[in-house]
Write a protein that holds these residues in place. Structure first.
Motif, short mmCIF file in Angstrom:
data_model
loop_
_atom_site.label_atom_id
_atom_site.label_comp_id
_atom_site.label_asym_id
_atom_site.label_seq_id
_atom_site.Cartn_x
_atom_site.Cartn_y
_atom_site.Cartn_z
N MET A 1 -5.29 -21.82 10.04
CA MET A 1 -4.59 -22.93 9.43
C MET A 1 -4.22 -23.96 10.50
N PRO A 2 -4.69 -25.21 10.38
CA PRO A 2 -4.40 -26.20 11.42
C PRO A 2 -2.93 -26.62 11.39
N VAL A 3 -2.40 -26.91 12.57
CA VAL A 3 -1.02 -27.36 12.71
C VAL A 3 -0.98 -28.85 12.39
N PRO A 4 -0.04 -29.29 11.54
CA PRO A 4 0.07 -30.72 11.23
C PRO A 4 0.36 -31.54 12.49
N SER A 5 0.07 -32.81 12.43
CA SER A 5 0.31 -33.68 13.58
C SER A 5 1.79 -34.08 13.65
N LEU A 6 2.16 -34.57 14.82
CA LEU A 6 3.52 -35.02 15.04
C LEU A 6 3.71 -36.40 14.42
N ARG A 7 4.91 -36.65 13.93
CA ARG A 7 5.23 -37.94 13.34
C ARG A 7 6.66 -38.32 13.70
N GLU A 8 7.02 -39.56 13.39
CA GLU A 8 8.38 -40.02 13.64
C GLU A 8 9.35 -39.42 12.64
N LEU A 9 10.59 -39.31 13.04
CA LEU A 9 11.67 -38.84 12.19
C LEU A 9 11.95 -39.87 11.11
N ARG A 10 12.20 -39.42 9.89
CA ARG A 10 12.48 -40.32 8.77
C ARG A 10 13.82 -39.95 8.13
N GLY A 11 14.44 -40.92 7.49
CA GLY A 11 15.71 -40.69 6.81
C GLY A 11 15.65 -39.59 5.78
N GLU A 12 14.52 -39.48 5.09
CA GLU A 12 14.40 -38.43 4.06
C GLU A 12 14.30 -37.03 4.65
N ASP A 13 14.19 -36.93 5.98
CA ASP A 13 14.20 -35.62 6.64
C ASP A 13 15.61 -35.06 6.77
N ALA A 14 16.61 -35.87 6.45
CA ALA A 14 18.01 -35.49 6.68
C ALA A 14 18.39 -34.12 6.14
N PRO A 15 18.13 -33.79 4.88
CA PRO A 15 18.59 -32.49 4.40
C PRO A 15 18.03 -31.31 5.21
N THR A 16 16.75 -31.37 5.54
CA THR A 16 16.13 -30.28 6.29
C THR A 16 16.66 -30.23 7.72
N ILE A 17 16.66 -31.35 8.40
CA ILE A 17 17.07 -31.39 9.81
C ILE A 17 18.55 -31.06 9.93
N GLN A 18 19.37 -31.58 9.04
CA GLN A 18 20.80 -31.28 9.10
C GLN A 18 21.06 -29.79 8.87
N SER A 19 20.28 -29.17 8.01
CA SER A 19 20.40 -27.72 7.80
C SER A 19 20.04 -26.98 9.09
N TRP A 20 18.97 -27.43 9.76
CA TRP A 20 18.59 -26.82 11.03
C TRP A 20 19.69 -27.01 12.06
N LEU A 21 20.23 -28.24 12.14
CA LEU A 21 21.30 -28.51 13.09
C LEU A 21 22.49 -27.59 12.84
N HIS A 22 22.82 -27.39 11.58
CA HIS A 22 23.94 -26.51 11.23
C HIS A 22 23.67 -25.10 11.76
N THR A 23 22.48 -24.57 11.50
CA THR A 23 22.12 -23.23 11.96
C THR A 23 22.14 -23.15 13.48
N TYR A 24 21.50 -24.11 14.12
CA TYR A 24 21.37 -24.16 15.58
C TYR A 24 22.75 -24.24 16.24
N LEU A 25 23.57 -25.18 15.78
CA LEU A 25 24.88 -25.38 16.39
C LEU A 25 25.81 -24.20 16.12
N ALA A 26 25.78 -23.65 14.91
CA ALA A 26 26.62 -22.49 14.58
C ALA A 26 26.27 -21.31 15.49
N GLU A 27 24.98 -21.10 15.70
CA GLU A 27 24.54 -20.00 16.55
C GLU A 27 25.02 -20.19 17.99
N HIS A 28 24.87 -21.39 18.51
CA HIS A 28 25.29 -21.66 19.88
C HIS A 28 26.81 -21.59 20.02
#
Length: 158
Positions: free
Chosen positions: A1-28
């Motif tokens: 399965m090919p890995v998707p290409s890199l792209r710029e961050l978009r506003g609609e990424d907020a729910p996913t990225i903020q969830s990751w930030l929550h997990t990442y920061l809580a762990e640290h």
């Protein structure tokens, strides 16, 4: 399965990225709380929002943020450049990398690392660095596979 290409961050990424930030920061914060023996005085929700804003604003010639995954993000990386205060030359800094748990082991982290390292090289940096929590063994291994080596230990105490 090919890995998707890199792209710029978009506003609609907020729910996913903020969830990751929550997990990442809580762990640290939990790791640091264990060492310091005291709870953080920072509010996790505020930290998530501040970090999200910083990611959205990253884009100066000294910062580079990319997401992998078109419809839904699978991973993100933030790289920066700065002048090393002791060496006196420009270094690249891998500031943040995160891969969706379901996308791990599929080459996403390697693609993010390759993209960040290529961007740093294009900036003409003479060295690269990343700060990583010792308990994050998977991250340490990833960085080592991409040419980083342990040279310092950050030590916390009470």
């Amino acid at each position: 399965m090919p890995v998707p290409s890199l792209r710029e961050l978009r506003g609609e990424d907020a729910p996913t990225i903020q969830s990751w930030l929550h997990t990442y920061l809580a762990e640290h914060l939990a790791w640091w709380q264990q060492v310091y023996g005291a709870p953080p005085e920072s509010d996790l929700s505020e930290l998530v929002q501040r970090n999200w804003q910083e990611l959205m604003e990253a884009g100066s010639p000294r910062q580079w943020v990319r997401v992998i995954g078109e419809a839904k993000p699978q991973g993100i990386v933030l790289a920066e450049t700065r002048q090393d205060r002791y060496m006196g030359f420009e270094v690249g800094v891998l500031s943040w990398i995160y891969v969706e748990p379901g996308a791990r082991g599929q080459g996403v982290a390697a693609a993010l690392m390759t993209g960040a390292n290529e961007w740093m090289a294009a900036q003409g940096v003479r060295g690269k660095e990343v700060f990583v929590t010792a308990q994050n063994v998977a991250a340490v291994r990833l960085y080592q596979r991409h040419g980083y080596q342990i040279c310092d230990h950050r030590m916390l105490g009470r």
